[in-house]
Design an enzyme around this catalytic site. Structure first.
Site, PDB file in Angstrom:
ATOM      1  N   ASP A  97       0.887  -1.154   0.000  1.00  4.45           N
ATOM      2  CA  ASP A  97       0.000   0.000   0.000  1.00  4.45           C
ATOM      3  C   ASP A  97       0.930   1.209   0.000  1.00  4.45           C
ATOM      4  O   ASP A  97       2.111   1.092   0.349  1.00  4.45           O
ATOM      5  CB  ASP A  97      -0.897  -0.021   1.251  1.00  4.45           C
ATOM      6  CG  ASP A  97      -1.799   1.200   1.334  1.00  4.45           C
ATOM      7  OD1 ASP A  97      -2.375   1.596   0.307  1.00  4.45           O
ATOM      8  OD2 ASP A  97      -1.896   1.767   2.437  1.00  4.45           O
TER       9      ASP A  97
ATOM     10  N   ASP B  74       0.152   5.091   1.023  1.00  2.00           N
ATOM     11  CA  ASP B  74       0.025   6.020   2.153  1.00  2.00           C
ATOM     12  C   ASP B  74      -0.104   5.241   3.454  1.00  2.00           C
ATOM     13  O   ASP B  74      -1.001   4.419   3.608  1.00  2.00           O
ATOM     14  CB  ASP B  74      -1.176   6.943   1.946  1.00  2.00           C
ATOM     15  CG  ASP B  74      -1.082   7.737   0.644  1.00  2.00           C
ATOM     16  OD1 ASP B  74       0.050   8.097   0.258  1.00  2.00           O
ATOM     17  OD2 ASP B  74      -2.119   7.972   0.014  1.00  2.00           O
TER      18      ASP B  74
END
Length: 176
Positions: free
Chosen positions: A17, A19
């Site tokens: 992922d 952020d």
């Protein structure tokens, strides 16, 4: 004779992922000048590369649907991240993002999408494009929706606490 991706030996992959895993989650990040790398993030990507794994980024970017920034901003930030990683000999093999959100304010992006986590579309798209050994692959995310997407795509998922990504990742990788 041309070789297709199916002809190549499959390799494991780490799906990151963005952020909250690679960079601090400041909410709707799209400017390189505001990106702060998570401690150990660049080194974690390099460790994955050094083992011969694919390194992928899968990130929801609802800020596009909300009219806060455009897809070109997302691509520019990913290009900048790739340049920064290259400085230490690291690379991301593919950046995937989902600009859609069912409650978006920009009409063309206001929709449900199977690419928006917790749906697995970004991951399954990568699995179709690259010869990934899914049995040895996994995702690292900072939200339960990330782990749901991994499970739906048939991958293991690990919830990252937000401290040092390299230290978190090392026990998940095989030792030489």
């Amino acid at each position: 004779m041309n070789s297709s991706p199916e002809d190549k030996a499959s390799r494991p992959a780490v799906f990151f992922d963005r952020d909250g895993v690679l960079n601090k989650d400041i909410g709707y990040l799209f400017e390189a000048g505001k990106l702060v790398w998570i401690d150990g993030a660049r080194e974690a990507v390099k460790a994955v590369n050094d083992l011969g794994y694919f390194a992928f980024v899968v990130t929801n970017q609802s800020g596009v649907a909300r009219g806060l920034y455009e897809e070109a901003h997302v691509r520019a930030l990913h290009d900048w991240m790739a340049d920064e990683l290259a400085k230490i000999g690291a690379r991301i093999d593919a950046f995937e993002y989902c600009p859609y959100h069912p409650e978006g304010t920009v009409k063309r992006y206001r929709q449900a999408s199977d690419r928006r986590k917790p749906s697995p579309g970004m991951i399954t798209d990568l699995l179709q494009r690259f010869p990934v050994d899914t049995g040895r692959s996994f995702l690292i995310g900072d939200q339960p929706t990330d782990l749901e997407a991994a499970r739906a795509a048939g991958l293991k998922g690990y919830l990252f606490s937000g401290h040092n990504l390299e230290l978190f990742l090392k026990p998940l990788l095989p030792t030489g």
